[in-house]
Design a protein around this motif. Structure first.
Motif, mmCIF file in Angstrom:
data_model
loop_
_atom_site.group_PDB
_atom_site.id
_atom_site.type_symbol
_atom_site.label_atom_id
_atom_site.label_comp_id
_atom_site.label_asym_id
_atom_site.label_seq_id
_atom_site.Cartn_x
_atom_site.Cartn_y
_atom_site.Cartn_z
ATOM 1 N N UNK A 277 40.800 45.764 31.643
ATOM 2 C CA UNK A 277 41.328 46.952 30.604
ATOM 3 C C UNK A 277 40.710 46.916 29.413
ATOM 4 N N UNK A 278 40.919 47.775 28.640
ATOM 5 C CA UNK A 278 40.557 47.544 27.081
ATOM 6 C C UNK A 278 41.084 46.303 26.571
ATOM 7 N N UNK A 279 40.195 45.834 25.862
ATOM 8 C CA UNK A 279 40.605 44.209 25.168
ATOM 9 C C UNK A 279 40.770 43.224 25.944
ATOM 10 N N UNK A 280 40.752 43.460 27.449
ATOM 11 C CA UNK A 280 40.971 42.363 28.518
ATOM 12 C C UNK A 280 42.368 42.105 28.586
ATOM 13 N N UNK A 281 43.091 43.173 28.611
ATOM 14 C CA UNK A 281 44.706 43.093 28.900
ATOM 15 C C UNK A 281 44.987 43.117 30.250
ATOM 16 N N UNK A 282 44.453 44.205 30.960
ATOM 17 C CA UNK A 282 44.646 44.475 32.395
ATOM 18 C C UNK A 282 43.683 43.587 33.374
ATOM 19 N N UNK A 283 44.239 43.001 34.340
ATOM 20 C CA UNK A 283 43.550 42.520 35.268
ATOM 21 C C UNK A 283 43.766 42.931 36.566
ATOM 22 N N UNK A 284 42.790 43.238 37.383
ATOM 23 C CA UNK A 284 42.767 43.928 38.781
ATOM 24 C C UNK A 284 42.343 43.016 39.948
ATOM 25 N N UNK A 285 43.098 42.736 40.832
ATOM 26 C CA UNK A 285 42.707 42.375 41.993
ATOM 27 C C UNK A 285 42.934 43.141 43.323
ATOM 28 N N UNK A 286 41.780 43.387 44.243
ATOM 29 C CA UNK A 286 42.122 44.431 45.222
ATOM 30 C C UNK A 286 41.926 43.600 46.595
ATOM 31 N N UNK A 287 42.746 43.690 47.540
ATOM 32 C CA UNK A 287 42.561 43.155 48.887
ATOM 33 C C UNK A 287 43.158 43.736 49.889
ATOM 34 N N UNK A 288 42.551 43.655 50.940
ATOM 35 C CA UNK A 288 43.042 44.200 52.237
ATOM 36 C C UNK A 288 43.630 43.184 53.421
ATOM 37 N N UNK A 289 44.555 43.685 53.873
ATOM 38 C CA UNK A 289 45.113 43.060 55.185
ATOM 39 C C UNK A 289 44.826 43.745 56.428
ATOM 40 N N UNK A 290 45.548 43.243 57.354
ATOM 41 C CA UNK A 290 45.112 44.050 58.736
ATOM 42 C C UNK A 290 45.499 45.529 58.538
ATOM 43 N N UNK A 291 46.638 45.671 58.222
ATOM 44 C CA UNK A 291 47.017 47.135 58.021
ATOM 45 C C UNK A 291 47.167 47.987 56.575
ATOM 46 N N UNK A 292 47.118 47.019 55.472
ATOM 47 C CA UNK A 292 47.271 47.595 54.191
ATOM 48 C C UNK A 292 46.162 47.369 53.076
ATOM 49 N N UNK A 293 46.071 48.247 52.243
ATOM 50 C CA UNK A 293 45.376 47.900 50.886
ATOM 51 C C UNK A 293 46.413 47.229 49.953
ATOM 52 N N UNK A 294 45.925 46.470 49.125
ATOM 53 C CA UNK A 294 46.793 45.874 48.225
ATOM 54 C C UNK A 294 46.134 45.819 46.899
ATOM 55 N N UNK A 295 46.532 46.110 45.839
ATOM 56 C CA UNK A 295 46.206 46.476 44.379
ATOM 57 C C UNK A 295 47.109 45.561 43.461
#
Length: 102
Positions: free
Chosen positions: A33-51
């Protein structure tokens, strides 16, 4: 071509490039995010998306998860908090993060 004509052409080209809006690009696996404050990781499992979104700064940030179908509500993260959102894998694909929605 004289110097005035060259500078005029460069100014027009610069103004045109500023007027064209940037395309919306999905966030990569680790976006910030702005200024490096927010970090996002996205991954999927067999039945779900996770963020997973983490706020690494000492002030609040807001974000919205963009996905195919309805987007998430605007979420507000206070300082040094991590939030994980998940949804059913099929039907709604992760498309990125929109920062500063609040």
């Amino acid at each position: 071509m004289n110097l005035t004509a060259k500078l005029g052409a460069a100014a027009v080209a610069g103004a045109i490039s500023l007027a064209v809006p940037a395309a919306v690009v999905p966030a990569p696996a680790a976006a910030t995010a702005q200024g490096g404050c927010g970090q996002v990781t996205h991954w999927t499992s067999k039945f779900k998306h996770h963020v997973r979104v983490s706020n690494k700064c000492n002030y609040s940030i807001s974000f919205q998860v963009k996905r195919r179908g309805p987007d998430s509500d605007c979420q507000i993260l206070t300082a040094y908090v991590t939030r994980t959102l998940w949804w059913q894998r099929y039907g709604r694909q992760f498309q990125g993060i929109r920062w500063n929605c609040a």
